[in-house]
Design a protein around this motif. Structure first.
Motif, PDB file in Angstrom:
ATOM      1  N   TYR A 286     -11.246  -4.085  -1.679  1.00 43.67           N
ATOM      2  CA  TYR A 286     -10.217  -3.848  -0.665  1.00 43.67           C
ATOM      3  C   TYR A 286     -10.914  -3.995   0.682  1.00 43.67           C
ATOM      4  CZ  TYR A 286      -6.350  -1.285   1.595  1.00 43.67           C
ATOM      5  OH  TYR A 286      -5.287  -0.903   2.378  1.00 43.67           O
TER       6      TYR A 286
ATOM      7  N   ILE B 177      -4.349   4.344  -7.863  1.00 39.31           N
ATOM      8  CA  ILE B 177      -5.364   5.023  -7.065  1.00 39.31           C
ATOM      9  C   ILE B 177      -5.152   6.531  -7.166  1.00 39.31           C
ATOM     10  CG2 ILE B 177      -5.657   3.108  -5.455  1.00 39.31           C
ATOM     11  CD1 ILE B 177      -3.784   4.562  -3.538  1.00 39.31           C
ATOM     12  N   LYS B 178      -6.080   7.280  -6.648  1.00 39.08           N
ATOM     13  CA  LYS B 178      -5.918   8.736  -6.659  1.00 39.08           C
ATOM     14  C   LYS B 178      -5.285   9.218  -5.361  1.00 39.08           C
ATOM     15  CE  LYS B 178      -9.291   9.209 -10.241  1.00 39.08           C
ATOM     16  NZ  LYS B 178     -10.578   9.687 -10.745  1.00 39.08           N
TER      17      LYS B 178
ATOM     18  N   GLN C 205      -0.097   6.590  -6.512  1.00 43.31           N
ATOM     19  CA  GLN C 205      -1.081   7.642  -6.299  1.00 43.31           C
ATOM     20  C   GLN C 205      -1.021   8.709  -7.392  1.00 43.31           C
ATOM     21  OE1 GLN C 205       0.693   8.456  -2.518  1.00 43.31           O
ATOM     22  NE2 GLN C 205      -1.026   7.626  -1.365  1.00 43.31           N
TER      23      GLN C 205
ATOM     24  N   GLN D 227     -10.550  -2.378  -8.784  1.00 46.25           N
ATOM     25  CA  GLN D 227     -10.498  -2.521  -7.339  1.00 46.25           C
ATOM     26  C   GLN D 227     -11.250  -1.376  -6.668  1.00 46.25           C
ATOM     27  OE1 GLN D 227      -6.553  -3.239  -5.842  1.00 46.25           O
ATOM     28  NE2 GLN D 227      -6.204  -4.982  -7.199  1.00 46.25           N
TER      29      GLN D 227
ATOM     30  N   ALA E 245       0.773  -0.051  -4.863  1.00 46.36           N
ATOM     31  CA  ALA E 245      -0.168   1.048  -5.074  1.00 46.36           C
ATOM     32  C   ALA E 245       0.596   2.301  -5.479  1.00 46.36           C
ATOM     33  CB  ALA E 245      -0.964   1.319  -3.807  1.00 46.36           C
TER      34      ALA E 245
ATOM     35  N   GLY F  95      -7.893   1.324  -9.430  1.00 48.62           N
ATOM     36  CA  GLY F  95      -8.460   1.540  -8.105  1.00 48.62           C
ATOM     37  C   GLY F  95      -9.236   2.842  -8.063  1.00 48.62           C
ATOM     38  N   SER F  96     -10.472   2.813  -8.517  1.00 47.60           N
ATOM     39  CA  SER F  96     -11.263   4.039  -8.592  1.00 47.60           C
ATOM     40  C   SER F  96     -12.741   3.707  -8.554  1.00 47.60           C
ATOM     41  CB  SER F  96     -10.940   4.799  -9.885  1.00 47.60           C
ATOM     42  OG  SER F  96     -11.752   5.961  -9.997  1.00 47.60           O
ATOM     43  N   HIS F  97     -13.525   4.647  -7.980  1.00 47.98           N
ATOM     44  CA  HIS F  97     -14.983   4.558  -8.043  1.00 47.98           C
ATOM     45  C   HIS F  97     -15.541   5.548  -9.064  1.00 47.98           C
ATOM     46  CE1 HIS F  97     -13.862   3.612  -3.735  1.00 47.98           C
ATOM     47  NE2 HIS F  97     -14.415   2.488  -4.137  1.00 47.98           N
TER      48      HIS F  97
ATOM     49  N   ARG G 121      -1.645  -1.127  -8.489  1.00 49.71           N
ATOM     50  CA  ARG G 121      -2.980  -0.669  -8.103  1.00 49.71           C
ATOM     51  C   ARG G 121      -2.955   0.854  -8.214  1.00 49.71           C
ATOM     52  NH1 ARG G 121      -4.224  -1.665  -2.115  1.00 49.71           N
ATOM     53  NH2 ARG G 121      -5.033  -3.717  -2.723  1.00 49.71           N
TER      54      ARG G 121
ATOM     55  N   PHE H 236      -4.308  10.576 -13.471  1.00 45.12           N
ATOM     56  CA  PHE H 236      -4.742   9.176 -13.397  1.00 45.12           C
ATOM     57  C   PHE H 236      -4.857   8.580 -14.801  1.00 45.12           C
ATOM     58  CE2 PHE H 236      -7.663   5.660 -12.929  1.00 45.12           C
ATOM     59  CZ  PHE H 236      -7.392   5.135 -11.675  1.00 45.12           C
TER      60      PHE H 236
ATOM     61  N   ASP I  49       0.830  -1.201   0.000  1.00 44.48           N
ATOM     62  CA  ASP I  49       0.000   0.000   0.000  1.00 44.48           C
ATOM     63  C   ASP I  49       0.867   1.255   0.000  1.00 44.48           C
ATOM     64  OD1 ASP I  49      -2.387  -1.279  -0.103  1.00 44.48           O
ATOM     65  OD2 ASP I  49      -2.940  -0.945   1.984  1.00 44.48           O
TER      66      ASP I  49
END
Length: 467
Positions: free
Chosen positions: A414, A307-308, A278, A391, A276, A364-366, A305, A339, A248
């Motif tokens: 996660y 992610i933001k 960012q 994810q 991960a 890794g995002s919504h 992974r 991203f 992470d």
């Protein structure tokens, strides 16, 4: 021999954006149909969250209460703190809570028990259990719903050698228990294979700050040596048991140390490795390019992974306190744009044969725009959808997860495990994400924003925060 052949020429930008819009619109329509059919068993907590999204002052005070609630032992102390936090000037209470707080006698105890149980219910939406075995029923239900997992241990940075040893013991426990239990889960080609073949069914996420109380970016080499020593037994056991281990990413101060540690461990142990990265960091583009150069030089195959980032408020406040340059983008559109650039770089490095060097991408995002962008880019590279996975955090974006599963994409949750008190910081961060004015989930589902706005390019926006 290569199993897949990438497109040698990039398609026109207009065609790329058209594909993105088509993919995104389809997923949004499907996700909203799932939302309409989902019944919530968390009536009170949903009402609290809904009010928090409308009233910033109430949200602030509610989350302050949530943060201290685990140490409140009696209904009287819970009621006292509810009154102290939620009756501050400028805080507007929802009618159902205002009525409860004004009541006396037995009603005070009933309200306190109700609120406490609903805060615990909110925590249970994000946290699967206290340890590996207690999380297995949740993981099994996820699997049956077509979703796989990565298990994370809750807790902030450890403060003693004894605490670090305990975290190491708990990681060992996860790596021993998960593959044994998951072996009894029903076979799922979607969850157990990618475009190159079998992938681990059990996945664990680690935080380097939990492994040692002696981490200091100022003592980079000493910290690195200490962390490598702590990790070697964990990674050797993971390699033996076929467990995927993801490193992470935490605060910016630990970023370079985390990346250096990941590289050194990958060069020493042949385990299923993930990292991960960012996109809210201004260094995101160069971080991606650096990792790509490393995989090309070493011949290693790893997963990123993407992610933001979850520490935007901390990073901006800390940098301003120290009079340092901001390490994060200041506008959300800048983060979203970074991203997309990083996703394109990593998709360009997806290996096309089992033994090839390269980077597999976990999105890794919504944010549906980010998801659709990755799928459109994958299509342009002539790679199958199984070459990437999506994810998302437990307790968030359930409608979007269901839509991706129905379209037969690989989705991984996660999943944190741990005790409630050390998990409160995590819970509050998740609640803040759910209720943020700039949350895609809020705009997409609670507010019902137009699809053209939700899928608009980051280049068309300015302003806002960068998380």
């Amino acid at each position: 021999m290569h199993l897949f052949k990438r497109s040698q020429t990039a398609p026109a930008c207009d065609d790329s954006e058209s594909n993105l819009q088509s993919i995104g619109s389809d997923l949004l329509e499907l996700a909203r149909s799932k939302s309409a059919g989902m019944f919530s068993s968390h009536f009170w907590s949903d009402k609290l969250m809904s009010w928090a999204m409308r009233d910033a002052a109430f949200k602030t005070q509610l989350f302050r209460f949530v943060d201290v609630m685990p140490v409140l032992r009696t209904p009287a102390s819970i009621h006292q703190h509810l009154v102290e936090y939620l009756t501050q000037p400028g805080v507007t209470l929802p009618p159902f809570l205002k009525l409860g707080l004004s009541a006396g006698g037995l009603a005070k105890g009933a309200l306190s028990k109700t609120v406490a149980s609903q805060v615990e219910s909110m925590a249970a939406r994000f946290v699967a259990g206290t340890d590996a075995m207690s999380a297995i029923p949740t993981l099994r239900r996820l699997w049956q719903d077509g979703v796989t997992f990565s298990v994370d241990l809750l807790g902030e940075a450890c403060l003693s050698d004894a605490e670090a040893v305990e975290y190491q013991r708990r990681y060992h426990n996860l790596i021993e228990v998960l593959p044994r239990e998951v072996a009894s889960f029903p076979a799922s080609p979607t969850l157990q294979t990618d475009h190159l073949g079998p992938i681990p069914s059990a996945s664990v996420s680690i935080k380097i700050s939990s492994l040692s109380a002696r981490i200091s970016p100022a003592d980079f080499d000493g910290s690195l040596d200490h962390l490598v020593a702590a990790l070697m037994p964990i990674l050797s056991l993971a390699a033996k048991n076929g467990v995927f281990v993801n490193f992470d990413m935490e605060q910016h101060a630990l970023k370079d140390l985390t990346i250096a540690l990941f590289k050194r461990c990958c060069e020493r142990v042949d385990f299923h490795a993930g990292l991960a990265m960012q996109a809210y960091l201004r260094s995101g583009d160069e971080d991606a390019a650096d990792l790509i150069r490393w995989t090309q030089r070493t011949g290693r195959q790893v997963t990123v992974r993407l992610i933001k980032g979850a520490y935007w408020d901390y990073e901006t406040t800390h940098a301003r306190q120290m009079n340092w340059p901001l390490p994060v983008w200041t506008h959300k559109a800048e983060t979203d744009g970074c991203f997309e650039r990083m996703a394109e770089k990593f998709i360009g490095q997806i290996p096309t044969s089992a033994g090839a060097a390269g980077i597999k991408l976990a999105v890794g995002s919504h944010n549906l725009r980010s998801i659709a962008h990755a799928l459109a880019t994958l299509k342009h590279r002539d790679l199958p959808a199984s070459a990437i996975e999506f994810q998302m955090l437990r307790g968030m974006a359930d409608e979007l997860k269901a839509a991706l599963v129905e379209r037969q994409y690989r989705v991984r949750e996660y999943v944190p495990v741990g005790l409630m008190i050390p998990g409160m910081a995590y819970l509050v961060r998740r609640l803040l994400e759910n209720t943020s004015n700039e949350s895609w989930l809020r705009a997409g589902f609670s507010d019902g924003a137009d699809v053209k706005i939700l899928l608009a390019s980051p280049l068309s926006f300015s302003g806002g925060r960068g998380g």
